[in-house]
Scaffold this motif. Structure first.
Motif, PDB file in Angstrom:
ATOM      1  N   THR A  62       0.839  -1.199   0.000  1.00 41.25           N
ATOM      2  CA  THR A  62       0.000   0.000   0.000  1.00 41.25           C
ATOM      3  C   THR A  62       0.873   1.247   0.000  1.00 41.25           C
ATOM      4  O   THR A  62       0.649   2.184  -0.770  1.00 41.25           O
ATOM      5  CB  THR A  62      -0.933   0.009   1.229  1.00 41.25           C
ATOM      6  OG1 THR A  62      -1.777  -1.134   1.172  1.00 41.25           O
ATOM      7  CG2 THR A  62      -1.774   1.270   1.288  1.00 41.25           C
ATOM      8  N   LEU A  63       1.895   1.241   0.844  1.00 36.48           N
ATOM      9  CA  LEU A  63       2.793   2.392   0.953  1.00 36.48           C
ATOM     10  C   LEU A  63       3.581   2.615  -0.333  1.00 36.48           C
ATOM     11  O   LEU A  63       3.729   3.747  -0.787  1.00 36.48           O
ATOM     12  CB  LEU A  63       3.735   2.205   2.137  1.00 36.48           C
ATOM     13  CG  LEU A  63       4.639   3.380   2.479  1.00 36.48           C
ATOM     14  CD1 LEU A  63       3.811   4.624   2.803  1.00 36.48           C
ATOM     15  CD2 LEU A  63       5.545   3.033   3.644  1.00 36.48           C
ATOM     16  N   ILE A  64       4.063   1.533  -0.941  1.00 38.60           N
ATOM     17  CA  ILE A  64       4.835   1.650  -2.184  1.00 38.60           C
ATOM     18  C   ILE A  64       4.002   2.328  -3.259  1.00 38.60           C
ATOM     19  O   ILE A  64       4.448   3.281  -3.905  1.00 38.60           O
ATOM     20  CB  ILE A  64       5.331   0.265  -2.657  1.00 38.60           C
ATOM     21  CG1 ILE A  64       6.403  -0.252  -1.702  1.00 38.60           C
ATOM     22  CG2 ILE A  64       5.860   0.333  -4.085  1.00 38.60           C
ATOM     23  CD1 ILE A  64       6.736  -1.723  -1.886  1.00 38.60           C
ATOM     24  N   VAL A  65       2.781   1.863  -3.449  1.00 37.36           N
ATOM     25  CA  VAL A  65       1.915   2.444  -4.481  1.00 37.36           C
ATOM     26  C   VAL A  65       1.589   3.893  -4.139  1.00 37.36           C
ATOM     27  O   VAL A  65       1.645   4.778  -4.997  1.00 37.36           O
ATOM     28  CB  VAL A  65       0.628   1.607  -4.667  1.00 37.36           C
ATOM     29  CG1 VAL A  65      -0.341   2.287  -5.621  1.00 37.36           C
ATOM     30  CG2 VAL A  65       0.970   0.209  -5.174  1.00 37.36           C
ATOM     31  N   ALA A  66       1.287   4.174  -2.881  1.00 42.59           N
ATOM     32  CA  ALA A  66       0.949   5.541  -2.458  1.00 42.59           C
ATOM     33  C   ALA A  66       2.120   6.495  -2.683  1.00 42.59           C
ATOM     34  O   ALA A  66       1.923   7.653  -3.070  1.00 42.59           O
ATOM     35  CB  ALA A  66       0.524   5.556  -0.996  1.00 42.59           C
ATOM     36  N   LEU A  67       3.333   6.029  -2.446  1.00 45.44           N
ATOM     37  CA  LEU A  67       4.510   6.888  -2.603  1.00 45.44           C
ATOM     38  C   LEU A  67       4.872   7.163  -4.054  1.00 45.44           C
ATOM     39  O   LEU A  67       5.631   8.092  -4.333  1.00 45.44           O
ATOM     40  CB  LEU A  67       5.719   6.278  -1.877  1.00 45.44           C
ATOM     41  CG  LEU A  67       5.660   6.286  -0.357  1.00 45.44           C
ATOM     42  CD1 LEU A  67       6.871   5.589   0.231  1.00 45.44           C
ATOM     43  CD2 LEU A  67       5.540   7.705   0.179  1.00 45.44           C
ATOM     44  N   ALA A  86      14.909  -1.441   6.182  1.00 45.76           N
ATOM     45  CA  ALA A  86      13.543  -1.367   5.643  1.00 45.76           C
ATOM     46  C   ALA A  86      13.426  -0.249   4.616  1.00 45.76           C
ATOM     47  O   ALA A  86      12.782  -0.411   3.568  1.00 45.76           O
ATOM     48  CB  ALA A  86      12.536  -1.158   6.771  1.00 45.76           C
ATOM     49  N   ALA A  87      14.068   0.897   4.891  1.00 45.26           N
ATOM     50  CA  ALA A  87      14.015   2.027   3.960  1.00 45.26           C
ATOM     51  C   ALA A  87      14.696   1.657   2.644  1.00 45.26           C
ATOM     52  O   ALA A  87      14.191   1.983   1.562  1.00 45.26           O
ATOM     53  CB  ALA A  87      14.679   3.250   4.575  1.00 45.26           C
ATOM     54  N   GLU A  88      15.829   0.969   2.731  1.00 46.25           N
ATOM     55  CA  GLU A  88      16.554   0.564   1.527  1.00 46.25           C
ATOM     56  C   GLU A  88      15.715  -0.398   0.689  1.00 46.25           C
ATOM     57  O   GLU A  88      15.625  -0.269  -0.538  1.00 46.25           O
ATOM     58  CB  GLU A  88      17.889  -0.070   1.924  1.00 46.25           C
ATOM     59  CG  GLU A  88      18.962   0.018   0.882  1.00 46.25           C
ATOM     60  CD  GLU A  88      19.170   1.414   0.324  1.00 46.25           C
ATOM     61  OE1 GLU A  88      19.165   1.551  -0.916  1.00 46.25           O
ATOM     62  OE2 GLU A  88      19.323   2.379   1.090  1.00 46.25           O
ATOM     63  N   MET A  89      15.078  -1.352   1.355  1.00 47.60           N
ATOM     64  CA  MET A  89      14.213  -2.309   0.646  1.00 47.60           C
ATOM     65  C   MET A  89      13.023  -1.586   0.009  1.00 47.60           C
ATOM     66  O   MET A  89      12.646  -1.880  -1.130  1.00 47.60           O
ATOM     67  CB  MET A  89      13.725  -3.396   1.606  1.00 47.60           C
ATOM     68  CG  MET A  89      14.815  -4.367   2.005  1.00 47.60           C
ATOM     69  SD  MET A  89      14.313  -5.560   3.275  1.00 47.60           S
ATOM     70  CE  MET A  89      12.818  -6.241   2.610  1.00 47.60           C
ATOM     71  N   MET A  90      12.444  -0.633   0.736  1.00 47.54           N
ATOM     72  CA  MET A  90      11.306   0.123   0.220  1.00 47.54           C
ATOM     73  C   MET A  90      11.724   0.925  -1.011  1.00 47.54           C
ATOM     74  O   MET A  90      11.004   0.971  -2.004  1.00 47.54           O
ATOM     75  CB  MET A  90      10.749   1.032   1.309  1.00 47.54           C
ATOM     76  CG  MET A  90       9.550   1.858   0.912  1.00 47.54           C
ATOM     77  SD  MET A  90       8.015   0.938   0.718  1.00 47.54           S
ATOM     78  CE  MET A  90       7.726   0.355   2.366  1.00 47.54           C
ATOM     79  N   LYS A  91      12.891   1.561  -0.959  1.00 42.36           N
ATOM     80  CA  LYS A  91      13.390   2.333  -2.109  1.00 42.36           C
ATOM     81  C   LYS A  91      13.581   1.435  -3.319  1.00 42.36           C
ATOM     82  O   LYS A  91      13.210   1.806  -4.436  1.00 42.36           O
ATOM     83  CB  LYS A  91      14.712   3.023  -1.754  1.00 42.36           C
ATOM     84  CG  LYS A  91      14.566   4.188  -0.809  1.00 42.36           C
ATOM     85  CD  LYS A  91      15.925   4.766  -0.441  1.00 42.36           C
ATOM     86  CE  LYS A  91      15.797   5.842   0.621  1.00 42.36           C
ATOM     87  NZ  LYS A  91      17.096   6.371   1.049  1.00 42.36           N
ATOM     88  N   GLU A  92      14.157   0.252  -3.103  1.00 41.15           N
ATOM     89  CA  GLU A  92      14.359  -0.693  -4.205  1.00 41.15           C
ATOM     90  C   GLU A  92      13.022  -1.131  -4.800  1.00 41.15           C
ATOM     91  O   GLU A  92      12.868  -1.187  -6.023  1.00 41.15           O
ATOM     92  CB  GLU A  92      15.153  -1.905  -3.724  1.00 41.15           C
ATOM     93  CG  GLU A  92      16.605  -1.605  -3.448  1.00 41.15           C
ATOM     94  CD  GLU A  92      17.353  -2.788  -2.837  1.00 41.15           C
ATOM     95  OE1 GLU A  92      16.821  -3.931  -2.857  1.00 41.15           O
ATOM     96  OE2 GLU A  92      18.472  -2.570  -2.336  1.00 41.15           O
ATOM     97  N   ASP A  93      12.064  -1.446  -3.932  1.00 38.45           N
ATOM     98  CA  ASP A  93      10.734  -1.859  -4.407  1.00 38.45           C
ATOM     99  C   ASP A  93      10.061  -0.732  -5.185  1.00 38.45           C
ATOM    100  O   ASP A  93       9.407  -0.973  -6.201  1.00 38.45           O
ATOM    101  CB  ASP A  93       9.849  -2.281  -3.237  1.00 38.45           C
ATOM    102  CG  ASP A  93      10.286  -3.599  -2.613  1.00 38.45           C
ATOM    103  OD1 ASP A  93      11.095  -4.323  -3.233  1.00 38.45           O
ATOM    104  OD2 ASP A  93       9.820  -3.898  -1.493  1.00 38.45           O
ATOM    105  N   LEU A  94      10.239   0.487  -4.708  1.00 32.43           N
ATOM    106  CA  LEU A  94       9.638   1.650  -5.362  1.00 32.43           C
ATOM    107  C   LEU A  94      10.242   1.859  -6.752  1.00 32.43           C
ATOM    108  O   LEU A  94       9.522   2.130  -7.713  1.00 32.43           O
ATOM    109  CB  LEU A  94       9.855   2.884  -4.484  1.00 32.43           C
ATOM    110  CG  LEU A  94       9.042   4.127  -4.752  1.00 32.43           C
ATOM    111  CD1 LEU A  94       7.547   3.840  -4.691  1.00 32.43           C
ATOM    112  CD2 LEU A  94       9.385   5.214  -3.745  1.00 32.43           C
ATOM    113  N   GLU A  95      11.556   1.702  -6.849  1.00 34.67           N
ATOM    114  CA  GLU A  95      12.241   1.877  -8.136  1.00 34.67           C
ATOM    115  C   GLU A  95      11.890   0.761  -9.119  1.00 34.67           C
ATOM    116  O   GLU A  95      11.742   1.008 -10.313  1.00 34.67           O
ATOM    117  CB  GLU A  95      13.754   1.923  -7.931  1.00 34.67           C
ATOM    118  CG  GLU A  95      14.232   3.202  -7.282  1.00 34.67           C
ATOM    119  CD  GLU A  95      15.713   3.174  -6.947  1.00 34.67           C
ATOM    120  OE1 GLU A  95      16.441   2.312  -7.496  1.00 34.67           O
ATOM    121  OE2 GLU A  95      16.139   4.014  -6.137  1.00 34.67           O
TER     122      GLU A  95
END
Length: 137
Positions: A62-67, A86-95
């Protein structure tokens, strides 16, 4: 929108009383006003502790799509309130996530806003302008 701006200046108790009355009169209009009162960009006004509480309640996908539909400033505020891993993983998922429909981004942002409102109603987080004139000493 004007009604939402006026209600943003009310104390939390008065706002809740007015909103309850409005919901009983016209639930759809009450929801529209609530949507105007607090938008996704207002998450920038939540303190770091509040962001951390919010992040515990929001699913990663949900957060990835929202961001996807936010500014770099908003992303950094979110990332700095996560563990570095967690932030690094989130950034990778977002990219790595490809283009997302705007309607999907808005739907996920709205879901996060519902969580934020619930946490605010429960007193777990403080929204800007919702604390009345209380001061901390």
């Amino acid at each position: 929108k004007v009604a939402a701006e006026i209600m943003n200046y009310m104390s939390g108790e008065n706002e809740a009383t007015l909103m309850e009355g409005l919901k009983s009169y016209d639930d759809e209009m009450a929801q529209k006003i609530m949507d105007e009162m607090f938008v996704f960009d207002n998450i920038m006004d939540i303190d770091d502790k509040g962001i951390q509480v919010m992040l515990r309640e929001v699913q990663s996908e949900t957060l990835i799509v929202a961001l996807k539909g936010t500014t770099e400033e908003m992303r950094e505020k979110i990332f700095k309130n996560m563990s570095s891993r967690a932030a690094e993983m989130m950034k990778e998922d977002l990219e790595s996530k490809g283009p997302v429909k705007l309607s999907e981004v808005e739907a996920q942002q709205k879901q996060i806003l519902q969580i934020v409102r619930r946490l605010s109603d429960e007193g777990q987080i403080q929204l800007a302008g919702k604390g009345g004139d209380d001061q901390y000493v």
